[in-house]
Design a protein around this motif. Structure first.
Motif, PDB file in Angstrom:
ATOM      1  N   ALA A 101      -9.314  -5.742  -3.575  1.00  0.00           N
ATOM      2  CA  ALA A 101      -8.623  -6.860  -2.939  1.00  0.00           C
ATOM      3  C   ALA A 101      -7.709  -6.446  -1.794  1.00  0.00           C
ATOM      4  CB  ALA A 101      -7.841  -7.656  -3.976  1.00  0.00           C
ATOM      5  N   GLY A 102      -7.357  -5.193  -1.700  1.00  0.00           N
ATOM      6  CA  GLY A 102      -6.558  -4.728  -0.561  1.00  0.00           C
ATOM      7  C   GLY A 102      -7.243  -5.004   0.763  1.00  0.00           C
ATOM      8  N   THR A 103      -8.571  -5.059   0.762  1.00  0.00           N
ATOM      9  CA  THR A 103      -9.286  -5.374   2.004  1.00  0.00           C
ATOM     10  C   THR A 103      -8.962  -6.786   2.476  1.00  0.00           C
ATOM     11  OG1 THR A 103     -11.287  -6.127   0.849  1.00  0.00           O
ATOM     12  CG2 THR A 103     -11.199  -3.799   1.464  1.00  0.00           C
ATOM     13  N   TYR A 104      -8.717  -7.702   1.520  1.00  0.00           N
ATOM     14  CA  TYR A 104      -8.363  -9.074   1.874  1.00  0.00           C
ATOM     15  C   TYR A 104      -6.935  -9.139   2.414  1.00  0.00           C
ATOM     16  CZ  TYR A 104     -12.511  -9.800  -0.935  1.00  0.00           C
ATOM     17  OH  TYR A 104     -13.778  -9.716  -1.448  1.00  0.00           O
ATOM     18  N   VAL A 105      -6.054  -8.301   1.869  1.00  0.00           N
ATOM     19  CA  VAL A 105      -4.685  -8.223   2.386  1.00  0.00           C
ATOM     20  C   VAL A 105      -4.715  -7.733   3.833  1.00  0.00           C
ATOM     21  CG1 VAL A 105      -2.420  -7.120   2.146  1.00  0.00           C
ATOM     22  CG2 VAL A 105      -3.690  -7.828   0.100  1.00  0.00           C
ATOM     23  N   VAL A 120      -5.752 -11.224  -7.719  1.00  0.00           N
ATOM     24  CA  VAL A 120      -6.776 -10.305  -8.207  1.00  0.00           C
ATOM     25  C   VAL A 120      -7.294 -10.838  -9.540  1.00  0.00           C
ATOM     26  CG1 VAL A 120      -5.779  -8.283  -7.049  1.00  0.00           C
ATOM     27  CG2 VAL A 120      -5.142  -8.783  -9.412  1.00  0.00           C
ATOM     28  N   ILE A 121      -8.492 -10.490  -9.885  1.00  0.00           N
ATOM     29  CA  ILE A 121      -9.058 -10.923 -11.157  1.00  0.00           C
ATOM     30  C   ILE A 121      -8.574  -9.991 -12.260  1.00  0.00           C
ATOM     31  CG2 ILE A 121     -11.216  -9.639 -10.897  1.00  0.00           C
ATOM     32  CD1 ILE A 121     -10.766 -13.154 -12.470  1.00  0.00           C
ATOM     33  N   SER A 122      -8.357 -10.549 -13.428  1.00  0.00           N
ATOM     34  CA  SER A 122      -7.826  -9.775 -14.550  1.00  0.00           C
ATOM     35  C   SER A 122      -8.893  -8.882 -15.174  1.00  0.00           C
ATOM     36  CB  SER A 122      -7.272 -10.706 -15.630  1.00  0.00           C
ATOM     37  OG  SER A 122      -8.321 -11.417 -16.257  1.00  0.00           O
ATOM     38  N   ASP A 154      -7.029  -1.707  -7.952  1.00  0.00           N
ATOM     39  CA  ASP A 154      -7.083  -2.958  -7.200  1.00  0.00           C
ATOM     40  C   ASP A 154      -5.673  -3.478  -6.927  1.00  0.00           C
ATOM     41  OD1 ASP A 154      -8.768  -4.901  -5.963  1.00  0.00           O
ATOM     42  OD2 ASP A 154      -8.550  -6.241  -7.683  1.00  0.00           O
ATOM     43  N   ILE A 155      -4.850  -3.521  -7.953  1.00  0.00           N
ATOM     44  CA  ILE A 155      -3.477  -4.015  -7.809  1.00  0.00           C
ATOM     45  C   ILE A 155      -2.673  -3.103  -6.897  1.00  0.00           C
ATOM     46  CG2 ILE A 155      -1.317  -4.451  -9.048  1.00  0.00           C
ATOM     47  CD1 ILE A 155      -3.176  -5.260 -11.469  1.00  0.00           C
ATOM     48  N   ARG A 156      -2.717  -1.812  -7.160  1.00  0.00           N
ATOM     49  CA  ARG A 156      -1.967  -0.861  -6.321  1.00  0.00           C
ATOM     50  C   ARG A 156      -2.435  -0.911  -4.872  1.00  0.00           C
ATOM     51  NH1 ARG A 156      -1.489   4.200 -10.517  1.00  0.00           N
ATOM     52  NH2 ARG A 156       0.298   3.352 -11.638  1.00  0.00           N
ATOM     53  N   GLY A 157      -3.734  -1.047  -4.686  1.00  0.00           N
ATOM     54  CA  GLY A 157      -4.284  -1.119  -3.332  1.00  0.00           C
ATOM     55  C   GLY A 157      -3.761  -2.318  -2.555  1.00  0.00           C
ATOM     56  N   CYS A 158      -3.534  -3.431  -3.264  1.00  0.00           N
ATOM     57  CA  CYS A 158      -2.955  -4.616  -2.606  1.00  0.00           C
ATOM     58  C   CYS A 158      -1.547  -4.311  -2.116  1.00  0.00           C
ATOM     59  CB  CYS A 158      -2.934  -5.799  -3.561  1.00  0.00           C
ATOM     60  SG  CYS A 158      -4.557  -6.486  -3.920  1.00  0.00           S
ATOM     61  N   ALA A 163       0.785  -6.199   0.485  1.00  0.00           N
ATOM     62  CA  ALA A 163       1.018  -7.457  -0.231  1.00  0.00           C
ATOM     63  C   ALA A 163       2.452  -7.504  -0.742  1.00  0.00           C
ATOM     64  CB  ALA A 163       0.049  -7.611  -1.396  1.00  0.00           C
ATOM     65  N   TYR A 164       3.056  -8.665  -0.620  1.00  0.00           N
ATOM     66  CA  TYR A 164       4.408  -8.890  -1.117  1.00  0.00           C
ATOM     67  C   TYR A 164       4.372  -9.175  -2.615  1.00  0.00           C
ATOM     68  CZ  TYR A 164       8.906 -11.249  -1.719  1.00  0.00           C
ATOM     69  OH  TYR A 164      10.142 -11.622  -2.154  1.00  0.00           O
ATOM     70  N   HIS A 165       3.307  -9.843  -3.054  1.00  0.00           N
ATOM     71  CA  HIS A 165       3.166 -10.270  -4.435  1.00  0.00           C
ATOM     72  C   HIS A 165       1.680 -10.183  -4.809  1.00  0.00           C
ATOM     73  CE1 HIS A 165       4.096 -12.689  -8.029  1.00  0.00           C
ATOM     74  NE2 HIS A 165       3.004 -13.376  -7.774  1.00  0.00           N
ATOM     75  N   VAL A 166       1.405  -9.773  -6.042  1.00  0.00           N
ATOM     76  CA  VAL A 166       0.030  -9.760  -6.547  1.00  0.00           C
ATOM     77  C   VAL A 166      -0.016 -10.645  -7.791  1.00  0.00           C
ATOM     78  CG1 VAL A 166      -1.841  -8.372  -7.509  1.00  0.00           C
ATOM     79  CG2 VAL A 166      -0.469  -7.475  -5.625  1.00  0.00           C
TER      80      VAL A 166
END
Length: 171
Positions: A101-105, A120-122, A154-158, A163-166
């Protein structure tokens, strides 16, 4: 969260699936929808905005794009309003995300002037990819370990992308 896609993008996606639209033209439609969504959300005055998930294949299955070890016939999830969503089924290991998902950020940052929230999806939702009958040579335990590692990445990459918030979504 998700913002309804504009009619031109929906038509473009369908034309692409039918082989009547090039990847470049579809990408231009995605880019236009992304920019428009961000501009409109920023006008609302919200201190944090999202990309509206305009360019994700699906909020639940974006990590599965370009994977060759999945089949279409996975678990079906029923929703209260009567619609259903079918997830793919994992056919072989190891499990790795095809897209993070970092690519979307990074894409949203091209247009955003406010902090960005990324959904992000769980891991619990994606755990449904592993079939009840198992995967030959790839245990459920190994899958869960791989899944958790990919979810954390995925989360860390955001956050690394800015990203300000995930937000972690579960369907």
């Amino acid at each position: 969260g998700s913002i309804p896609r504009p009619p031109a993008l929906l038509e473009g996606i369908e034309q692409f699936r039918l082989g009547k639209l090039s990847q470049a033209k579809l990408d231009a439609l995605y880019e236009e929808a992304l920019k428009d969504t961000i501009v409109r959300l920023e006008v609302t005055g919200s201190p944090v905005i999202s990309d509206g998930e305009q360019t994700k294949s699906s909020f639940a299955t974006y990590p599965l794009v370009n994977l060759s070890n999945i089949a279409a016939d996975g678990v079906t999830i029923p929703f209260e309003d009567g619609h259903t969503r079918q997830l793919p089924r994992l056919t072989a290991g190891p499990f790795k995300y095809g897209v993070h998902a970092g690519t979307y950020v990074n894409a949203a940052k091209r247009y955003a002037h406010k902090p960005i929230k990324q959904a992000v999806i769980s891991a619990s939702a994606l755990s449904l990819l592993y079939p009840a009958e198992g995967v030959h040579g790839y245990s459920r335990e190994t899958f869960i370990t791989d899944l958790i590692q990919e979810t954390v990445a995925d989360i860390r990459g955001c956050f690394e992308a800015g990203a300000y918030h995930v937000q972690i979504d579960f369907t």
